[in-house]
Write an enzyme that holds these catalytic residues in place. Structure first.
Site, short mmCIF file in Angstrom:
data_model
loop_
_atom_site.label_atom_id
_atom_site.label_comp_id
_atom_site.label_asym_id
_atom_site.label_seq_id
_atom_site.Cartn_x
_atom_site.Cartn_y
_atom_site.Cartn_z
N ASP A 153 0.87 -1.17 0.00
CA ASP A 153 0.00 0.00 0.00
C ASP A 153 0.91 1.22 0.00
O ASP A 153 1.85 1.29 0.78
CB ASP A 153 -0.84 -0.03 1.29
CG ASP A 153 -2.24 0.50 1.09
OD1 ASP A 153 -2.35 1.60 0.54
OD2 ASP A 153 -3.19 -0.18 1.50
N HIS A 183 -11.06 -2.95 3.32
CA HIS A 183 -11.05 -2.58 4.73
C HIS A 183 -11.84 -1.33 5.06
O HIS A 183 -11.85 -0.88 6.20
CB HIS A 183 -9.59 -2.42 5.19
CG HIS A 183 -8.92 -1.29 4.48
ND1 HIS A 183 -8.53 -1.36 3.16
CD2 HIS A 183 -8.62 -0.03 4.89
CE1 HIS A 183 -8.01 -0.20 2.79
NE2 HIS A 183 -8.04 0.62 3.83
N ASP A 184 -12.46 -0.72 4.04
CA ASP A 184 -13.26 0.48 4.27
C ASP A 184 -14.75 0.24 4.05
O ASP A 184 -15.54 1.17 4.20
CB ASP A 184 -12.83 1.60 3.30
CG ASP A 184 -11.40 2.05 3.51
OD1 ASP A 184 -10.96 2.09 4.68
OD2 ASP A 184 -10.72 2.35 2.51
N GLU A 237 -6.62 3.44 -5.86
CA GLU A 237 -7.90 3.51 -5.13
C GLU A 237 -8.61 4.77 -5.60
O GLU A 237 -8.12 5.88 -5.38
CB GLU A 237 -7.68 3.59 -3.62
CG GLU A 237 -9.01 3.60 -2.88
CD GLU A 237 -8.99 4.24 -1.49
OE1 GLU A 237 -9.88 3.93 -0.69
OE2 GLU A 237 -8.08 5.06 -1.20
C1 GLC Z 1 -8.08 5.28 2.02
C2 GLC Z 1 -7.88 4.08 2.91
C3 GLC Z 1 -8.55 4.33 4.23
C4 GLC Z 1 -7.87 5.54 4.86
C5 GLC Z 1 -7.91 6.74 3.94
C6 GLC Z 1 -6.95 7.79 4.38
O1 GLC Z 1 -9.39 5.47 1.67
O2 GLC Z 1 -8.35 2.93 2.27
O3 GLC Z 1 -8.51 3.23 5.07
O4 GLC Z 1 -8.50 5.85 6.08
O5 GLC Z 1 -7.53 6.42 2.63
O6 GLC Z 1 -5.64 7.37 4.13
#
Ligand code: GLC
Length: 520
Positions: free
Chosen positions: A99, A319-320, A258
């Site tokens: 990541d 995970h979100d 993402e």
């Molecule tokens: C992304 C991650 C999330 C995080 C956010 C801020 O959306 O997947 O878990 O809280 O970014 O980094």
């Protein structure tokens, strides 16, 4: 399959490292824990693991607040542990995707400590400083601007105030961050999942966002505005292309972004001449209604919007997001598995999906996630989908010998790896069989997708290869259904009771039943 890159026919498995396997009894998963479970992953049949952030971090956002892009947080282990894990992952024939969190650092990152120390510090311009805030909001609630008393200016944070946004218009930021990418690429990491790619560049005039006419009370406060000036800015594409060029300095790597945007905008992240992200994450299945009609529409729209030559991808959870088994129920989660694993391109699944893991309600006093702490009660918290992986029926489910950082599911005794392995009809075996079938029948991964239809609550589509034609039928409704089909023999059924049977003309499907058929 030789004409395809490894990632094009891969099933990627996301590991949230805090919750996968603890090896030292502190209740938090770690790198050595992942190493201990590699055989499980190999048996599942996945091709690559994507590990959520493992870098040194104060953990305000559980690793998405990075204090050093080239280190390992001691809670997860050491650089030596990382090296061992990477080597073993490769030895097991798997790939490792890290990541990368470029939009913001931790407020404890040395860069930010310097930046905030004075207005004329050389790192001042590495972050976004202004005399006055505009109306941009934080994704975790409230204004995105925080006043810093030392210098009397405000800095912008898309997320927590402990996560100041970097200024990607500054060439020195770019150079430093690209070097961080190279640091891991040189170690042999196979690619990156880039956090919030569409947010990285903001309007240089800092114009206010307009109100969102669609905002309703009870939604996150961040949806009060349309984020036209602090997300998806035109300049982002040049930056993504530069990032891709860095990754391409090394052979056979992958860049995944993402991006939460509508399909048409999402597609622009493949970049000019496909020199942007190899895979802008396709989150359509996480967001659409669960019906044959809705999913047929989503698949057709996505296919239709893909630029010429762009490689598709599909995601079932992360995970979100609420876990798929909670969203659609236990029976439909088998349909969801068959859907995901018969769609074309690169697939991403989230740890525990193969067990039918559900969201675990977390009592208010146990909440960990800042998203829930900042805006409680709106259902924004992500702890429920981040609970520890249940490995067996022992206390703490074999996840830890200590006390887990987040509670386990109440039902971990009947729902864990050891129990589901024994039960030959379990969803775990369905995942293994589907992944195995996908490997044996490459048409499922790289063949054409056609004839997408919804009828009587049943979703159907075909996968066409050079030498075979495969039909997928999925009953997504709560009722049984009878549909007309061409003759074919059953390669796999969600209920495991029809394999090898030949079907002619019509087929009766139970609710939540899905079939993969080899057409004559
Ligand atoms: C992304 C991650 C999330 C995080 C956010 C801020 O959306 O997947 O878990 O809280 O970014 O980094």
């Amino acid at each position: 399959m030789q004409e395809f890159a490894w990632w094009q026919h891969s099933v990627v498995y996301e590991i949230y490292p805090r919750s996968f396997q603890d090896s030292n009894g502190d209740g938090v998963g770690d790198l050595h824990g992942i190493l201990e479970r590699l055989d499980y992953l190999v048996q599942l049949g996945i091709d690559a693991v994507w590990i959520s952030p493992i870098y040194p971090s104060p953990m305000a956002d559980f690793g998405y607040d990075v204090a050093d892009y080239c280190g390992i947080d001691p809670i997860f282990g050491s650089m030596a542990d990382f090296g061992r894990l990477l080597a073993e992952i490769h030895q097991h024939g798997l790939k490792m995707i890290l990541d990368f969190v470029p939009n913001h650092t931790s407020d404890r990152h040395p860069w930010f400590l310097q930046s905030r120390s004075s207005r004329d510090n050389p790192k001042r311009d590495w972050y976004l400083w202004r005399d006055q805030p505009n109306n941009w909001l934080s994704h975790f609630g409230g204004s995105g601007w925080e006043k810093d008393d030392t210098t009397g200016q405000y800095y912008y944070h898309s997320f927590l105030k402990q996560q100041p946004d970097l200024n990607w218009r500054n060439p020195a930021v770019k150079a430093a961050m690209f070097d961080a990418l190279r640091f891991w690429l040189k170690k042999g990491v196979d690619g990156f999942r880039v956090d919030v790619m569409w947010l990285m560049i903001k309007d240089h005039q800092y114009r206010d966002n307009p109100p969102n006419p669609g905002y309703r009370l009870g939604q996150s406060s961040n949806s009060r505005h349309l984020p036209i000036y602090n997300s998806d800015r035109p300049e982002i594409h040049e930056l993504v292309a530069e990032m891709r060029a860095v990754v391409d300095e090394f052979p056979q790597r992958v860049l995944i972004g993402e991006i939460y945007l509508p399909v048409q905008q999402l597609m622009t992240y493949y970049g000019k001449d496909l020199k942007g992200a190899n895979l802008p994450f396709n989150f359509q299945l996480l967001q659409c209604a669960w019906s044959a009609e809705a999913v047929a529409q989503v698949i057709s729209d996505y296919q239709g919007a893909l630029p010429e030559g762009a490689w598709p991808n599909w995601v079932l959870g992360n995970h979100d997001q609420p876990r798929i088994a909670t969203r659609v129920g236990a029976r439909q989660s088998r349909v969801a598995a068959m859907l995901l694993l018969t769609l074309p391109g690169t697939l991403t699944m989230y740890y525990g999906e193969e067990l039918g893991m559900t969201n675990v309600p977390i009592p208010p006093e146990e909440v960990q996630d800042p998203a829930e702490k900042n805006e409680p009660g709106l259902g924004l918290g992500r702890d429920p989908e981040r609970t520890p992986m249940p490995w067996n029926s022992s206390p703490a489910a074999g996840f830890t010998t200590g006390s887990p950082w987040l509670r386990l599911a109440d039902d971990y005794k009947p729902v864990n790896v050891a129990v589901l392995e024994q039960d030959k009809s379990s969803i775990l075996h369905l995942y293994r069989k589907l992944i195995d079938l996908r490997r044996r029948r490459p048409t499922l991964a790289v063949g054409k997708l056609s004839s997408i239809k919804a009828e009587n609550g049943v979703l159907r589509y075909r996968r066409i290869g050079h030498h075979d034609r495969i039909l997928v039928v999925l009953n997504m409704s709560a009722d049984p259904a009878t549909i007309a089909i061409e003759s074919g023999s059953v390669l796999l059924s969600t209920c495991f009771d029809r394999e090898g049977k030949t079907l002619h003309e019509t087929v009766d499907l139970k609710s939540g039943e899905g079939l993969v058929l080899d057409l004559d």
